[in-house]
Design a protein around this motif. Sequence first.
Motif, PDB file in Angstrom:
ATOM      1  N   LEU A  16       0.823  -1.218   0.000  1.00 40.52           N
ATOM      2  CA  LEU A  16       0.000   0.000   0.000  1.00 40.52           C
ATOM      3  C   LEU A  16       0.854   1.264   0.000  1.00 40.52           C
ATOM      4  O   LEU A  16       1.996   1.234   0.431  1.00 40.52           O
ATOM      5  CB  LEU A  16      -0.900   0.004   1.235  1.00 40.52           C
ATOM      6  CG  LEU A  16      -1.812  -1.196   1.377  1.00 40.52           C
ATOM      7  CD1 LEU A  16      -2.510  -1.177   2.723  1.00 40.52           C
ATOM      8  CD2 LEU A  16      -2.818  -1.240   0.242  1.00 40.52           C
ATOM      9  N   GLY A  17       0.246   2.354  -0.459  1.00 41.97           N
ATOM     10  CA  GLY A  17       0.931   3.641  -0.387  1.00 41.97           C
ATOM     11  C   GLY A  17       1.349   4.158  -1.750  1.00 41.97           C
ATOM     12  O   GLY A  17       1.569   5.344  -1.936  1.00 41.97           O
ATOM     13  N   GLY A  22      -4.281   1.883  -2.250  1.00 40.66           N
ATOM     14  CA  GLY A  22      -4.639   2.500  -0.968  1.00 40.66           C
ATOM     15  C   GLY A  22      -5.913   1.903  -0.420  1.00 40.66           C
ATOM     16  O   GLY A  22      -6.027   0.690  -0.245  1.00 40.66           O
ATOM     17  N   GLY A  23      -6.890   2.776  -0.189  1.00 38.92           N
ATOM     18  CA  GLY A  23      -8.104   2.385   0.506  1.00 38.92           C
ATOM     19  C   GLY A  23      -8.867   1.237  -0.142  1.00 38.92           C
ATOM     20  O   GLY A  23      -9.391   0.376   0.561  1.00 38.92           O
ATOM     21  N   ILE A 216      -0.785  10.205   6.595  1.00 41.06           N
ATOM     22  CA  ILE A 216      -0.579   8.895   5.959  1.00 41.06           C
ATOM     23  C   ILE A 216      -1.395   8.856   4.681  1.00 41.06           C
ATOM     24  O   ILE A 216      -2.577   9.220   4.701  1.00 41.06           O
ATOM     25  CB  ILE A 216      -1.097   7.753   6.863  1.00 41.06           C
ATOM     26  CG1 ILE A 216      -0.428   7.776   8.239  1.00 41.06           C
ATOM     27  CG2 ILE A 216      -0.899   6.390   6.198  1.00 41.06           C
ATOM     28  CD1 ILE A 216      -1.166   6.939   9.290  1.00 41.06           C
ATOM     29  N   ARG A 222      -3.813  15.586  -4.583  1.00 43.03           N
ATOM     30  CA  ARG A 222      -5.114  15.871  -3.978  1.00 43.03           C
ATOM     31  C   ARG A 222      -5.168  15.510  -2.493  1.00 43.03           C
ATOM     32  O   ARG A 222      -6.105  15.893  -1.792  1.00 43.03           O
ATOM     33  CB  ARG A 222      -6.235  15.196  -4.752  1.00 43.03           C
ATOM     34  CG  ARG A 222      -6.298  13.671  -4.628  1.00 43.03           C
ATOM     35  CD  ARG A 222      -7.624  13.242  -4.057  1.00 43.03           C
ATOM     36  NE  ARG A 222      -7.814  11.805  -4.083  1.00 43.03           N
ATOM     37  CZ  ARG A 222      -8.392  11.150  -3.097  1.00 43.03           C
ATOM     38  NH1 ARG A 222      -8.791  11.781  -2.011  1.00 43.03           N
ATOM     39  NH2 ARG A 222      -8.567   9.846  -3.167  1.00 43.03           N
ATOM     40  N   LYS A 223      -4.168  14.788  -1.988  1.00 42.88           N
ATOM     41  CA  LYS A 223      -4.174  14.437  -0.563  1.00 42.88           C
ATOM     42  C   LYS A 223      -3.782  15.637   0.310  1.00 42.88           C
ATOM     43  O   LYS A 223      -3.882  15.582   1.534  1.00 42.88           O
ATOM     44  CB  LYS A 223      -3.248  13.247  -0.302  1.00 42.88           C
ATOM     45  CG  LYS A 223      -3.809  11.913  -0.822  1.00 42.88           C
ATOM     46  CD  LYS A 223      -4.983  11.421   0.014  1.00 42.88           C
ATOM     47  CE  LYS A 223      -5.517  10.078  -0.470  1.00 42.88           C
ATOM     48  NZ  LYS A 223      -6.669   9.595   0.316  1.00 42.88           N
ATOM     49  N   ALA A 243       3.878   9.634   5.885  1.00 42.95           N
ATOM     50  CA  ALA A 243       3.991   8.201   5.570  1.00 42.95           C
ATOM     51  C   ALA A 243       3.209   7.888   4.304  1.00 42.95           C
ATOM     52  O   ALA A 243       2.075   8.329   4.149  1.00 42.95           O
ATOM     53  CB  ALA A 243       3.446   7.372   6.735  1.00 42.95           C
ATOM     54  N   GLY A 244       3.846   7.136   3.400  1.00 39.62           N
ATOM     55  CA  GLY A 244       3.176   6.757   2.154  1.00 39.62           C
ATOM     56  C   GLY A 244       4.064   7.051   0.963  1.00 39.62           C
ATOM     57  O   GLY A 244       5.142   7.634   1.111  1.00 39.62           O
ATOM     58  N   VAL A 279       4.776   2.555   4.330  1.00 39.45           N
ATOM     59  CA  VAL A 279       4.867   1.861   5.622  1.00 39.45           C
ATOM     60  C   VAL A 279       3.959   0.632   5.555  1.00 39.45           C
ATOM     61  O   VAL A 279       2.780   0.769   5.213  1.00 39.45           O
ATOM     62  CB  VAL A 279       4.386   2.782   6.778  1.00 39.45           C
ATOM     63  CG1 VAL A 279       4.390   2.040   8.108  1.00 39.45           C
ATOM     64  CG2 VAL A 279       5.251   4.030   6.856  1.00 39.45           C
ATOM     65  N   LEU A 284       1.509   0.354  10.885  1.00 37.88           N
ATOM     66  CA  LEU A 284       0.886   1.670  11.039  1.00 37.88           C
ATOM     67  C   LEU A 284       0.309   1.956  12.429  1.00 37.88           C
ATOM     68  O   LEU A 284       0.454   3.086  12.925  1.00 37.88           O
ATOM     69  CB  LEU A 284      -0.204   1.873   9.983  1.00 37.88           C
ATOM     70  CG  LEU A 284       0.307   2.420   8.656  1.00 37.88           C
ATOM     71  CD1 LEU A 284      -0.829   2.558   7.671  1.00 37.88           C
ATOM     72  CD2 LEU A 284       1.005   3.764   8.835  1.00 37.88           C
ATOM     73  N   GLY A 304     -12.018   7.917   2.987  1.00 35.18           N
ATOM     74  CA  GLY A 304     -10.907   8.261   3.890  1.00 35.18           C
ATOM     75  C   GLY A 304     -10.797   7.275   5.042  1.00 35.18           C
ATOM     76  O   GLY A 304     -11.355   7.490   6.121  1.00 35.18           O
ATOM     77  N   GLU A 309      -8.742   4.995  11.056  1.00 33.76           N
ATOM     78  CA  GLU A 309      -7.643   4.214  11.662  1.00 33.76           C
ATOM     79  C   GLU A 309      -7.045   4.995  12.837  1.00 33.76           C
ATOM     80  O   GLU A 309      -6.762   4.434  13.901  1.00 33.76           O
ATOM     81  CB  GLU A 309      -6.576   3.887  10.605  1.00 33.76           C
ATOM     82  CG  GLU A 309      -7.071   2.861   9.578  1.00 33.76           C
ATOM     83  CD  GLU A 309      -6.153   2.651   8.377  1.00 33.76           C
ATOM     84  OE1 GLU A 309      -6.333   1.653   7.656  1.00 33.76           O
ATOM     85  OE2 GLU A 309      -5.266   3.506   8.132  1.00 33.76           O
TER      86      GLU A 309
HETATM   87  N1  UDP Z   1      -1.583   2.822   3.822  1.00 32.98           N
HETATM   88  C1  UDP Z   1      -0.620   1.956   4.301  1.00 32.98           C
HETATM   89  N2  UDP Z   1       0.687   2.307   4.157  1.00 32.98           N
HETATM   90  C2  UDP Z   1       1.079   3.463   3.573  1.00 32.98           C
HETATM   91  C3  UDP Z   1       0.088   4.351   3.096  1.00 32.98           C
HETATM   92  C4  UDP Z   1      -1.242   3.999   3.230  1.00 32.98           C
HETATM   93  O1  UDP Z   1      -0.925   0.902   4.857  1.00 32.98           O
HETATM   94  O2  UDP Z   1       2.273   3.700   3.490  1.00 32.98           O
HETATM   95  C5  UDP Z   1      -3.017   2.450   3.965  1.00 32.98           C
HETATM   96  C6  UDP Z   1      -3.749   3.255   5.030  1.00 32.98           C
HETATM   97  O3  UDP Z   1      -3.501   2.727   6.316  1.00 32.98           O
HETATM   98  C7  UDP Z   1      -5.202   3.119   4.601  1.00 32.98           C
HETATM   99  C8  UDP Z   1      -5.088   3.068   3.064  1.00 32.98           C
HETATM  100  O4  UDP Z   1      -3.732   2.735   2.766  1.00 32.98           O
HETATM  101  O5  UDP Z   1      -5.758   1.909   5.083  1.00 32.98           O
HETATM  102  C9  UDP Z   1      -5.432   4.412   2.456  1.00 32.98           C
HETATM  103  O6  UDP Z   1      -6.829   4.535   2.440  1.00 32.98           O
HETATM  104  P1  UDP Z   1      -7.596   5.932   2.388  1.00 32.98           P
HETATM  105  O7  UDP Z   1      -9.048   5.613   2.295  1.00 32.98           O
HETATM  106  O8  UDP Z   1      -7.198   6.788   3.532  1.00 32.98           O
HETATM  107  O9  UDP Z   1      -7.085   6.653   1.071  1.00 32.98           O
HETATM  108  P2  UDP Z   1      -7.153   6.213  -0.488  1.00 32.98           P
HETATM  109  O10 UDP Z   1      -5.887   5.494  -0.778  1.00 32.98           O
HETATM  110  O11 UDP Z   1      -8.348   5.322  -0.660  1.00 32.98           O
HETATM  111  O12 UDP Z   1      -7.263   7.488  -1.238  1.00 32.98           O
END
Ligand code: UDP
Length: 407
Positions: A16-17, A22-23, A216, A222-223, A243-244, A279, A284, A304, A309
């Motif tokens: 992820l990241g 991601g989500g 994170i 856009r974040k 983080a990410g 990460v 996390l 989100g 979390e």
């Molecule tokens: N996440 C992670 N490690 C990272 C960055 C993100 O595990 O380095 C996970 C974070 O914990 C969350 C997801 O990725 O569970 C991101 O979801 P979110 O809905 O916040 O954002 P999206 O990626 O859907 O825009």
Amino acid sequence: MNIDMISEHASPLAALGGADAGGQNVHVGALAVALAQRGHEVTVYTRRDAVDLPDSVPFARGVTVEHVRAGPARPIAKDHLLPYMAEFAARLSRQWLTTPPDIVHAHFWMSGLAALEGGRDHGIPVVQTFHALGSVKRRYQKEADTSPPERIRLEAQVGRDAAAVIATCTDEVGELSAYGIRPGGVFVVPCGVDTERFRPEGPVTRRGDRPRILTIGRLVPRKGVDTIIEALCHVRDVELVVAGGPDRADLHRDAEAVRLRRLAHDRGVAGRVVFTGQVPHEDLPALIRSADVVVSVPWYEPFGIVPIEAMACGVPVVASAVGGHLDTVIDGVTGLHVPPRVPGALAGRLRRLLTDPRLGGYLGAAAAAHARDRYPWSRIAAETEAVYDRVIGPAQDEIVMAGGARS
Ligand code: UDP
């Protein structure tokens, strides 16, 4: 039930990241596991993006991930995947000829296309979760939006043809109605959080003496990480941990990481900003517990997961008052809202929180209780199952089947 989930670009097995991981990846994996724990058999179909992936991977008890050959077996940005959805659909159709599931749950608009097309001849109902909408992305990203031009038209069609649409927040319901999707077929079921893993008690990542702000997420403009860096100029003696993104070793090659580092340097706060890179999800909770506040200030946000979390870990959240945050973060009770893209407003909230530890303690405790009650995946799975039941249950006398045909 036998449940087939389609998640074309977002595999529950992915790291992820990164820009496209991601989500949705978290959601699909956790929902599948929680549904399996309720006695269902779940298969997640995702695109094969490497040659050495096995066809089939056991993910958890009752959950299998299938890698579907659709387009070249290498990573491809999700905005370039549309041409491969016909092949994805054809493979699903072949599979469903012999092993039709009771229900298909498609995640993201392109999965919906593949599911509806693949299920057209089999009469399998499709439930659709969009996770993000092209209309919202276009509104905020304007010419920077790299989605295929036909996205909004096709997405609206998917919503109209699906047996039901699951919106992850109330804000999305209005957007779906603007697409012409009948409101009676839209159900709000939020994303969840693993409340066993994300909890106030547990290991804490080591940190220095300075108060710590943590953000994170995928490193995409856009974040709103730039808003946090700008705010840092007005909040003295705190550090920001970002983080990410890609692996730490590859951050120097990541355009957004380079832009943000340059901004931090130009604003004279580079010494107080740490970029960790990606990460692992399991690390996390300890990182979140090490923070005084978690900030999530995207321009827009379909749901989100990060704020819930942080809430589940009992850490106060400052979140932009957009999209899913309007449901999850109750301003002044489980966190604080700020308008998006206003560094001064964010700095004001951060100073307030950091100078009044009692406020942080109160918000964090209320947030942890709310997350434990409202967002465990077991509850989200039960609510999702209720939507499936409505769609396939005998009470429905008119169900819109895959491809728009009516039973
Ligand atoms: N996440 C992670 N490690 C990272 C960055 C993100 O595990 O380095 C996970 C974070 O914990 C969350 C997801 O990725 O569970 C991101 O979801 P979110 O809905 O916040 O954002 P999206 O990626 O859907 O825009």
